[in-house]
Design a protein around this motif. Structure first.
Motif, short mmCIF file in Angstrom:
data_model
loop_
_atom_site.label_atom_id
_atom_site.label_comp_id
_atom_site.label_asym_id
_atom_site.label_seq_id
_atom_site.Cartn_x
_atom_site.Cartn_y
_atom_site.Cartn_z
N GLN A 144 0.65 -10.18 -1.95
CA GLN A 144 1.60 -10.89 -1.11
C GLN A 144 2.85 -11.18 -1.93
O GLN A 144 2.75 -11.51 -3.12
CB GLN A 144 1.01 -12.20 -0.60
N ASN A 145 4.00 -11.04 -1.33
CA ASN A 145 5.22 -11.48 -2.00
C ASN A 145 5.97 -12.43 -1.08
O ASN A 145 5.52 -12.74 0.03
CB ASN A 145 6.09 -10.29 -2.43
N SER A 146 7.11 -12.92 -1.54
CA SER A 146 7.84 -13.94 -0.81
C SER A 146 8.39 -13.44 0.51
O SER A 146 8.74 -14.23 1.39
CB SER A 146 8.99 -14.48 -1.67
N ALA A 147 8.47 -12.11 0.68
CA ALA A 147 9.11 -11.54 1.87
C ALA A 147 8.12 -10.99 2.89
O ALA A 147 8.53 -10.54 3.95
CB ALA A 147 10.08 -10.43 1.45
N SER A 148 6.82 -11.02 2.57
CA SER A 148 5.87 -10.39 3.48
C SER A 148 4.54 -11.11 3.46
O SER A 148 4.19 -11.75 2.45
CB SER A 148 5.67 -8.92 3.11
N PRO A 149 3.76 -11.01 4.53
CA PRO A 149 2.43 -11.63 4.54
C PRO A 149 1.46 -10.85 3.66
O PRO A 149 1.76 -9.74 3.19
CB PRO A 149 2.02 -11.55 6.02
N ALA A 150 0.29 -11.42 3.44
CA ALA A 150 -0.73 -10.77 2.62
C ALA A 150 -1.16 -9.44 3.24
O ALA A 150 -1.27 -9.31 4.46
CB ALA A 150 -1.94 -11.68 2.47
N GLN A 151 -1.35 -8.47 2.38
CA GLN A 151 -1.78 -7.15 2.84
C GLN A 151 -2.83 -6.59 1.89
O GLN A 151 -2.76 -6.81 0.68
CB GLN A 151 -0.60 -6.19 2.93
N ALA A 152 -3.83 -5.90 2.46
CA ALA A 152 -4.84 -5.25 1.64
C ALA A 152 -4.19 -4.12 0.86
O ALA A 152 -3.26 -3.45 1.35
CB ALA A 152 -5.96 -4.71 2.51
N ILE A 153 -4.65 -3.89 -0.36
CA ILE A 153 -4.09 -2.83 -1.19
C ILE A 153 -5.19 -1.89 -1.63
O ILE A 153 -6.36 -2.25 -1.72
CB ILE A 153 -3.36 -3.40 -2.43
N GLN A 154 -4.77 -0.64 -1.89
CA GLN A 154 -5.68 0.40 -2.37
C GLN A 154 -4.97 1.24 -3.42
O GLN A 154 -3.75 1.40 -3.39
CB GLN A 154 -6.13 1.30 -1.22
N THR A 155 -5.75 1.78 -4.32
CA THR A 155 -5.20 2.69 -5.31
C THR A 155 -4.82 4.02 -4.66
O THR A 155 -5.22 4.31 -3.53
CB THR A 155 -6.22 2.95 -6.43
N ALA A 156 -4.05 4.81 -5.39
CA ALA A 156 -3.66 6.14 -4.90
C ALA A 156 -4.86 7.07 -4.98
O ALA A 156 -5.42 7.29 -6.05
CB ALA A 156 -2.50 6.69 -5.74
N ALA A 157 -5.25 7.62 -3.84
CA ALA A 157 -6.41 8.52 -3.80
C ALA A 157 -6.10 9.85 -4.49
O ALA A 157 -6.99 10.48 -5.07
CB ALA A 157 -6.84 8.76 -2.37
N ILE A 158 -4.84 10.25 -4.42
CA ILE A 158 -4.39 11.50 -5.05
C ILE A 158 -3.27 11.15 -6.02
O ILE A 158 -2.33 10.45 -5.65
CB ILE A 158 -3.89 12.50 -4.00
N PRO A 159 -3.33 11.62 -7.26
CA PRO A 159 -2.28 11.28 -8.23
C PRO A 159 -0.90 11.73 -7.76
O PRO A 159 -0.75 12.74 -7.07
CB PRO A 159 -2.72 12.04 -9.49
N HIS A 160 0.10 10.94 -8.14
CA HIS A 160 1.48 11.33 -7.87
C HIS A 160 1.84 12.59 -8.65
O HIS A 160 1.18 12.94 -9.64
CB HIS A 160 2.44 10.21 -8.28
N SER A 161 2.87 13.25 -8.22
CA SER A 161 3.37 14.42 -8.94
C SER A 161 4.88 14.24 -9.18
O SER A 161 5.67 14.25 -8.23
CB SER A 161 3.12 15.69 -8.13
N PRO A 162 5.29 14.03 -10.44
CA PRO A 162 4.44 13.96 -11.64
C PRO A 162 3.63 12.66 -11.67
O PRO A 162 3.94 11.71 -10.95
CB PRO A 162 5.46 14.00 -12.78
N LEU A 163 2.62 12.64 -12.50
CA LEU A 163 1.76 11.48 -12.66
C LEU A 163 2.60 10.28 -13.08
O LEU A 163 3.48 10.38 -13.93
CB LEU A 163 0.73 11.78 -13.75
#
Length: 279
Positions: A149-168
């Motif tokens: 949660q940050n000052s501008a938005s309500p709480a939200q569930a988070i998840q890691t990246a299932a597929i790595p970014h390119s580039p990592l």
């Protein structure tokens, strides 16, 4: 037994709002001193810096946690040193870093956090990380998911990246290049296995939290950290789908040794990266 575990986890989940509030109270005290710049910097026995902000935040957190459950012991970076023969008898305890990233606090980057974790049988089962200047709050409890949660938005569930970014995308501290010099062979092996990557510089437990939010893929740490630096972030990361693994591909565990220093580790977003990091 399973029903009892579910009941305990439910209690931990119910504690989250109170722990977040305690961390925010400590954060308000820290930011007041941060903006006023009305503090002295002293050196501890290990030559690491400490300020009134560290000590005041410690007192606020300890008072709040003792009010929540006075039976649970507390291990804090800024508290008394507790002999291993005493704390090794603890099955549950609070592990806190009242101000993670004191050097970031002194430099004025704003990238410091308040870390509060509950450890049970050597594993973090509740974690709260609050970045008071950024107004970013992270929390998780075992089996209840991870949230941001940050000052501008309500709480939200988070998840890691299932597929790595390119580039990592790789989160590192601003002392990262000193770590490379000290652990050159390990870094060269990792670099060869990772391929193309982009460095994201960041302070404190925020690096672990960036992995948990899926914004970066990996946070490698070959230099020294202590158990209070990682425990809260580890709970958040694990509940978001990631892991913190030591160089033997074992999850970090807590209060198993006299030393409170962690081994080198990788905070990773998915199993795919585990094999690339740890071989």
């Amino acid at each position: 037994m399973q029903g009892n575990c579910e009941g305990v986890n439910s209690i931990y989940k119910s504690w989250i709002p109170k722990i977040v509030s305690i961390a925010q109270q400590a954060g308000h005290e820290i930011t007041d001193l941060y903006h006023q710049k009305a503090y002295q910097v002293k050196s501890k026995l290990d030559n690491s810096p400490v300020t009134e902000a560290d000590l005041n935040a410690h007192r606020i957190i300890v008072t709040g946690l003792q009010a929540l459950d006075p039976s649970l012991p507390i291990l804090s970076e800024e508290g008394e040193q507790i002999p291993f023969e005493v704390r090794s008898q603890w099955s549950r305890y609070w592990l806190i870093d009242p101000l993670d990233g004191t050097e970031e606090f002194i430099r004025g980057t704003g990238e410091f956090t308040v870390n509060i974790a509950l450890i049970e049988n050597h594993r973090p089962v509740l974690g709260v990380v609050v970045a008071p200047v950024l107004q970013h709050d992270y929390w998780a409890a075992r089996g209840a998911g991870a949230y941001f949660q940050n000052s501008a938005s309500p709480a939200q569930a988070i998840q890691t990246a299932a597929i790595p970014h390119s580039p990592l995308k790789m989160a590192v501290s601003r002392k990262f290049h000193q770590q490379i010099d000290q652990h050159k062979l390990a870094w060269e092996t990792l670099e060869k296995n990772l391929g193309e990557y982009e460095l994201i510089y960041c302070g404190s437990a925020l690096k672990i939290c960036l992995v948990a939010r899926g914004l970066v893929d990996l946070y490698p740490r070959m230099g020294i950290t202590c158990e209070w630096d990682t425990a809260a972030g580890q709970c958040i990361l694990e509940e978001a789908g990631g892991q913190i693994l030591d160089l033997s591909r074992e999850p970090l565990r807590y209060n198993l040794r006299a030393s409170l220093e962690n081994p080198g580790f990788y905070a990773i977003s998915n199993h795919y990266l585990a094999s690339r990091c740890c071989g």
